[in-house]
Design a protein around this motif. Structure first.
Motif, PDB file in Angstrom:
ATOM      1  N   ALA A 240       0.886  -1.207   0.094  1.00  0.00           N
ATOM      2  CA  ALA A 240       0.211   0.092  -0.038  1.00  0.00           C
ATOM      3  C   ALA A 240       1.006   1.132   0.045  1.00  0.00           C
ATOM      4  CB  ALA A 240      -1.054  -0.152   1.299  1.00  0.00           C
ATOM      5  N   ALA A 241       2.260   1.140  -0.015  1.00  0.00           N
ATOM      6  CA  ALA A 241       3.033   2.344   0.273  1.00  0.00           C
ATOM      7  C   ALA A 241       3.007   3.240  -1.256  1.00  0.00           C
ATOM      8  CB  ALA A 241       4.499   1.685   0.364  1.00  0.00           C
ATOM      9  N   GLN A 242       2.455   2.483  -2.302  1.00  0.00           N
ATOM     10  CA  GLN A 242       2.360   3.321  -3.359  1.00  0.00           C
ATOM     11  C   GLN A 242       1.237   4.333  -3.398  1.00  0.00           C
ATOM     12  OE1 GLN A 242      -0.226   0.944  -6.400  1.00  0.00           O
ATOM     13  NE2 GLN A 242       0.534  -0.792  -5.126  1.00  0.00           N
ATOM     14  N   ILE A 243       0.227   4.229  -2.292  1.00  0.00           N
ATOM     15  CA  ILE A 243      -0.530   5.103  -2.079  1.00  0.00           C
ATOM     16  C   ILE A 243       0.203   6.457  -1.171  1.00  0.00           C
ATOM     17  CG2 ILE A 243      -2.966   5.921  -1.335  1.00  0.00           C
ATOM     18  CD1 ILE A 243      -3.659   2.704  -1.806  1.00  0.00           C
ATOM     19  N   PRO A 244       0.144   7.555  -1.842  1.00  0.00           N
ATOM     20  CA  PRO A 244       0.994   8.596  -0.954  1.00  0.00           C
ATOM     21  C   PRO A 244       0.100   9.347   0.231  1.00  0.00           C
ATOM     22  CG  PRO A 244       0.361   9.524  -3.120  1.00  0.00           C
ATOM     23  CD  PRO A 244      -0.364   8.038  -3.161  1.00  0.00           C
ATOM     24  N   ARG A 245      -0.424   8.514   0.996  1.00  0.00           N
ATOM     25  CA  ARG A 245      -1.364   8.894   1.972  1.00  0.00           C
ATOM     26  C   ARG A 245      -0.975   8.213   3.357  1.00  0.00           C
ATOM     27  NH1 ARG A 245      -7.437   9.301   0.356  1.00  0.00           N
ATOM     28  NH2 ARG A 245      -7.457   9.084   2.237  1.00  0.00           N
ATOM     29  N   ARG A 246      -1.458   8.861   4.616  1.00  0.00           N
ATOM     30  CA  ARG A 246      -1.187   7.887   5.716  1.00  0.00           C
ATOM     31  C   ARG A 246      -2.159   6.779   5.927  1.00  0.00           C
ATOM     32  NH1 ARG A 246      -1.938  13.671   8.688  1.00  0.00           N
ATOM     33  NH2 ARG A 246       0.309  14.496   8.574  1.00  0.00           N
ATOM     34  N   ASN A 247      -3.384   7.047   5.779  1.00  0.00           N
ATOM     35  CA  ASN A 247      -4.481   5.636   5.575  1.00  0.00           C
ATOM     36  C   ASN A 247      -5.273   5.970   4.504  1.00  0.00           C
ATOM     37  OD1 ASN A 247      -3.488   4.470   8.229  1.00  0.00           O
ATOM     38  ND2 ASN A 247      -4.059   6.478   8.789  1.00  0.00           N
ATOM     39  N   ALA A 248      -5.637   4.982   4.019  1.00  0.00           N
ATOM     40  CA  ALA A 248      -6.722   4.723   2.821  1.00  0.00           C
ATOM     41  C   ALA A 248      -7.731   3.675   2.804  1.00  0.00           C
ATOM     42  CB  ALA A 248      -5.964   5.025   1.548  1.00  0.00           C
ATOM     43  N   ASP A 249      -8.710   3.967   2.634  1.00  0.00           N
ATOM     44  CA  ASP A 249      -9.700   2.940   2.302  1.00  0.00           C
ATOM     45  C   ASP A 249      -9.859   2.373   1.158  1.00  0.00           C
ATOM     46  OD1 ASP A 249     -11.351   2.246   4.585  1.00  0.00           O
ATOM     47  OD2 ASP A 249     -13.149   2.831   4.010  1.00  0.00           O
ATOM     48  N   VAL A 250      -9.485   0.770   0.924  1.00  0.00           N
ATOM     49  CA  VAL A 250      -9.350   0.580  -0.544  1.00  0.00           C
ATOM     50  C   VAL A 250     -10.285  -0.914  -0.521  1.00  0.00           C
ATOM     51  CG1 VAL A 250      -6.985   0.941  -0.533  1.00  0.00           C
ATOM     52  CG2 VAL A 250      -7.671  -1.291   0.469  1.00  0.00           C
ATOM     53  N   PRO A 251     -10.685  -1.059  -1.652  1.00  0.00           N
ATOM     54  CA  PRO A 251     -11.673  -2.251  -2.024  1.00  0.00           C
ATOM     55  C   PRO A 251     -10.887  -3.560  -1.502  1.00  0.00           C
ATOM     56  CG  PRO A 251     -11.542  -0.829  -3.882  1.00  0.00           C
ATOM     57  CD  PRO A 251     -10.467  -0.587  -2.963  1.00  0.00           C
ATOM     58  N   ILE A 252     -11.799  -4.468  -0.859  1.00  0.00           N
ATOM     59  CA  ILE A 252     -11.040  -5.771  -0.517  1.00  0.00           C
ATOM     60  C   ILE A 252     -10.215  -6.530  -1.764  1.00  0.00           C
ATOM     61  CG2 ILE A 252     -13.163  -7.066  -0.620  1.00  0.00           C
ATOM     62  CD1 ILE A 252     -12.027  -8.724   1.698  1.00  0.00           C
ATOM     63  N   GLU A 253     -11.054  -6.208  -2.975  1.00  0.00           N
ATOM     64  CA  GLU A 253     -10.416  -6.697  -4.153  1.00  0.00           C
ATOM     65  C   GLU A 253      -8.895  -6.334  -4.347  1.00  0.00           C
ATOM     66  OE1 GLU A 253     -12.562  -6.435  -7.786  1.00  0.00           O
ATOM     67  OE2 GLU A 253     -14.450  -6.530  -6.798  1.00  0.00           O
TER      68      GLU A 253
END
Lengths: 350, 335
Positions: A240-253
Motif C-alpha cells: 500500500a506504500a504506493q498510495i501517498p497518504r497516511r491511511n486509505a480505504d481500499v476495496p478488498i479486491e
C-alpha cells in the motif's frame, strides 16, 4: 563650547604621548570585559529559548527549561524522561493508557486533565498555568485558539523514525533532559540494530509483503507514517506504500491483488485476527491461508515503545531469523531501562 | 408495445442490467470469460466452480456487495415513495422520522461502549425506538396527522443526534474513527451474512407496503377524502410507517447512513411514469436498486480507494434537491 574645546585639547595632548604597557593592558581589559559580558549574556539568552518549526508551518519560541507542561500528546515520554514533576496537566486519554497507569498509579487523581488535543477545556487549561502545551498538528484551529489566549503551544506529528527521534530530542531540550532522551533513543536503536542485523541476511526475493489494517479491515496504512517506516526497518514490503497518504480505504479486491504474506491489525481496531481468518472473502490471501494475521498491542507508535513493537513485528514476519530471541526478556529489559517499570506491569503483547 | 410499458420494463430491468455490468468491474482484474464461468457454476452446481481467487472475488465479494446495494436501494427508495405518499409531501424522505439518527446512536453505542453487541442489532433497535418515540409524541395531540409526525420526527432526530455527539465525545479517538466511517455509509464490508440480514428485514418490512400499495393512492388524496371512501386511515398509516421504517432501519444497520436515495429516486421515477402508487412503488424500488448499485460501482472504481457511497449519493442528491426546490415540486409531484 569651551568644555568641548578643552576636551579635544586633552585628547590631542594624550595622543601625542606614547602609552605605557600598563595603561594599554587596562584599556584592553576595558574593551574585553564588556565584550565578554555581552557574549555571555547573549549565549545565555540563546540557550534559554528553543525555536521549533512544526508541520503546519508555525515557528514557536519556548523559554527553557520548562517548569510547567501540559501533555495532550507524547505523554508516554513523561516516564521515559522522568519529568513527572514538570507535568501539570495531561490528556484525558492518558488515564486509560496502560503504561501511564503503571508508571504513575492513581494518575487520574494526581494529574489533572484539561481535555485532549481535539477538545480543549480552555479555562481548565489556563488554570493550570502551563509554560508550554504539547499537542499534535491534527487540529490546527485548536492550536490557534490556545495561542490566542497567550499559551505557548508545540504541535508535533512525527511521520517517520527520524521525526520521532527529533520529537524526543525536542522534549529532552525542553525539560533539560537531553541525556535521558539520548538514552531512550540509544535503547530503541539497540533493538532496531538487532532487527537490522537479522533482516540484512534476508535475500531481496525472500522479502515478505506486509500490510497494516486500521479501524476497519479495508483501511490500510499507506506510504506515509511511522508504520511504513517500521515496515522498511523490518525488511517488509508494504504494497500500500504506493498510495501517498497516511491511511486509505481500499476495496478488498485490491488487498487480494496485493496478496500480503503477513497482516498486522492496529491494536485499537474493533475486530480480531480471528475475524479476518474466518472470513471467506480473505481466504485466498497468503497471510490468511498461512494463519499469519496478528493484532498489535494498543501501544502508541509515537513512543519509545515503538521499538519492542517493531521487534515483535519482525519476529512475526521472519520467525526463522529470530528463533533465539526471547521477546519477553528483551521487552522487559527495555521497559525497566526506559520507563523504570517491569514489562508485566503493562498489557503484554499477545 | 406502448411507450409506458417500455418505460416500465426498462426501469424494472435496470437493476439487473447495471448489476450484471458491475460484476465485471473491480480493482482485481477478472476476465469476462472467468466471470461467466464462475457465475455459471454458481447457478448450475454441477459445473463445479474452480477454487481460485477469481471465484472468491465474484461470488464472495462482488456478488454480495451488488445484491446488498440493490436491497438497500430498494429499502431506501421504497420507503421514500411510501412516506412521500402518506405525508403528501414530496420533500419527505425515510430519515425524517428519526430513523437515521436512531440507527447512528445504536452504532455509536455499539462501537464505543458495547463492542460485544452487533452493530446491526443496536442500529436497528435504536432506529425503531426513534420511530416509536416520534409516533408517540405526535399521538399526544390526539389524531396523528402529518405535520405533528414530521415535527416530532425532527425533534427526535435532533435529540438522538445530540446523543451521538455525546458518545463521540466520550469515546477515545481510536473508536471515534469507526463511528465516523460508519456514519459516512459504505458497502465495503458486504458479505452474504449481511445480505441475509438485509434480505429478510427489508422483505418483511416492504411486503405489506407492496401488497397494499393501491391504498396509498387513497391516502395521498388526504385524510377526509380517504375516510369518506371508507379507508381506515390510521391503521393503514401505521402499517405503512412501520413497514417502511423496518426496511430503512435494517438498510441503515447494514450499510451505514446513505442519504438522498429515498428522496431522489421516487421523484425521478414519478417524473417518468406518473404518480399512480400501484406502479410507482415497484418501479421506485427497482429504480432505487439500480441507482444504488450504480453509485456503489462508481464508489469502488472511481479511484484506487473505496470511497464511501454516501458521499457519491450526497454529491448527486444535493443538486437534485436544489432542482426540485426551484421547480416547486409541482411537476415532479404529478399535479
Amino acid at each position: 563650547m569651551i568644555g568641548v574645546r578643552s576636551q579635544n585639547t586633552a585628547v590631542r595632548s594624550q595622543k601625542g604621548k606614547k602609552p605605557s604597557a600598563f595603561s594599554l593592558k587596562r584599556r584592553l581589559w576595558r574593551i574585553l570585559i564588556p565584550c565578554l559580558i555581552v557574549l555571555f549574556l547573549a549565549s545565555a539568552s540563546w540557550a534559554a529559548v528553543i525555536t521549533y518549526k512544526d508541520k503546519i508551518g508555525r515557528t514557536v519560541k519556548i523559554p527553557v527549561p520548562v517548569k510547567r507542561a501540559v501533555f495532550f500528546q507524547t505523554y508516554e515520554l513523561i516516564p521515559a524522561l522522568g519529568i513527572w514533576d514538570r507535568v501539570v496537566g495531561i490528556a484525558r486519554w492518558a488515564y486509560d493508557n496502560d503504561l501511564m497507569k503503571a508508571a504513575k498509579p492513581g494518575i487520574e487523581k494526581s494529574v489533572p486533565s484539561a481535555g485532549s488535543g481535539m477538545d480543549v477545556n480552555i479555562e481548565a487549561l489556563l488554570k493550570l498555568n502551563p509554560d508550554v502545551v504539547i499537542t499534535w498538528t491534527s487540529k490546527p484551529e485548536t492550536v490557534r485558539f490556545m495561542e490566542e489566549t497567550g499559551l505557548k503551544v508545540i504541535a508535533v506529528y512525527p511521520e517517520d523514525l527520524e521525526e520521532l527521534y527529533g520529537v524526543m530530542r525536542l522534549h529532552g531540550r525542553l525539560f533539560g533532559k537531553e541525556k535521558q532522551a539520548e538514552h531512550c533513543i540509544a535503547r530503541m536503536e539497540s533493538i532496531f540494530k538487532l532487527i537490522k542485523e537479522r533482516v540484512t541476511r534476508i535475500p531481496e526475493d525472500k522479502r515478505k509483503r506486509v500490510l497494516w489494517l486500521g479501524g476497519k479491515p479495508t483501511s490500510v496504512a499507506c506510504g506515509i507514517g511511522v508504520t511504513d517506516d517500521v515496515f522498511k526497518l523490518i525488511g517488509g514490503v508494504n504494497p500500500a506504500a504506493q498510495i501517498p497518504r497516511r491511511n486509505a480505504d481500499v476495496p478488498i479486491e485490491r488487498i487480494i491483488a496485493w496478496n500480503p504474506d503477513v497482516i498486522f491489525i492496529w491494536g485499537n481496531a474493533g475486530y480480531k485476527a480471528q475475524d479476518i481468518l474466518d472470513n471467506p472473502q480473505w481466504k485466498f490471501i497468503s497471510a490468511v491461508r498461512e494463519g499469519r494475521v496478528y493484532k498489535a498491542p494498543e501501544w502508541s507508535t509515537w513512543s519509545p515503545r515503538l521499538a519492542p513493537v517493531a521487534l515483535w513485528m519482525a519476529m512475526k514476519t521472519y520467525p526463522e531469523y529470530f528463533r533465539d530471541i526471547n521477546l519477553d526478556r528483551v521487552t522487559d529489559e527495555f521497559y525497566r531501562k526506559v520507563f523504570g517499570i517491569a514489562y508485566n506491569q503493562v498489557k503484554k503483547i499477545e | 408495445m406502448s411507450k409506458k410499458a417500455l418505460k416500465t420494463i426498462t426501469i424494472m430491468a435496470s437493476p439487473f442490467l447495471i448489476g450484471w455490468v458491475a460484476l465485471f468491474i473491480g480493482a482485481y482484474n477478472v476476465s469476462p470469460l472467468m466471470v461467466l464461468k464462475v457465475i455459471g457454476s454458481g447457478i448450475w452446481p454441477f459445473l463445479k466452480s474452480p477454487d481460485i481467487e477469481e471465484t472468491a472475488i465474484i461470488l464472495d465479494i462482488r456478488l454480495p456487495r451488488i445484491i446488498l446495494a440493490g436491497l438497500v436501494g430498494i429499502a431506501l427508495s421504497g420507503s421514500g415513495v411510501t412516506l412521500q405518499g402518506i405525508f403528501r409531501n414530496p420533500l419527505v424522505d425515510p430519515f425524517i422520522l428519526g430513523i437515521s439518527a436512531g440507527a447512528a446512536l445504536g452504532c455509536a453505542l455499539s462501537v464505543g461502549f458495547f463492542p460485544h453487541l452487533p452493530i446491526q442489532m443496536m442500529a436497528f433497535l435504536f432506529a425503531i425506538t426513534a420511530v416509536i418515540l416520534a409516533y408517540s409524541i405526535a399521538k399526544t395531540q390526539g389524531e396523528v396527522s402529518r405535520l405533528p409526525l414530521v415535527l416530532s420526527g425532527v425533534i427526535i432526530s435532533a435529540f438522538f443526534t445530540a446523543m451521538v455527539s455525546i458518545v463521540k465525545f466520550l469515546v477515545d479517538p481510536h473508536k471515534l474513527q469507526n463511528i465516523v466511517y460508519w456514519l459516512m455509509g459504505s458497502f465495503s464490508l458486504s458479505d452474504w451474512r449481511l445480505v441475509k440480514i438485509a434480505g429478510i428485514g427489508i422483505i418483511t418490512g416492504l411486503l405489506p407496503v407492496f401488497l397494499m400499495r393501491w391504498r396509498l393512492n387513497v391516502l395521498s388524496m388526504g385524510e377526509d377524502e380517504a375516510s369518506a371512501l371508507g379507508v381506515n386511515t390510521k391503521r393503514d398509516r401505521i402499517i405503512f410507517i412501520a413497514g417502511s421504517s423496518l426496511a430503512v432501519s435494517i438498510a441503515v444497520s447494514v450499510s451505514g447512513i446513505i442519504g438522498w436515495v429515498g428522496l431522489m429516486v421516487p421523484h425521478l421515477v414519478r417524473m417518468i411514469t406518473g404518480p399512480d402508487h400501484k406502479s410507482l412503488i415497484p418501479l421506485s424500488m427497482a429504480g432505487g436498486a439500480a441507482f444504488m448499485i450504480f453509485a456503489d460501482t462508481v464508489a469502488r472504481n472511481l479511484t484506487d480507494l473505496d470511497i464511501p457511497v454516501g458521499i457519491i449519493t450526497a454529491i448527486t442528491g444535493a443538486p437534485f434537491f436544489i432542482y426540485l426546490m426551484k421547480k416547486g415540486g409541482k411537476e415532479s409531484w404529478g399535479r
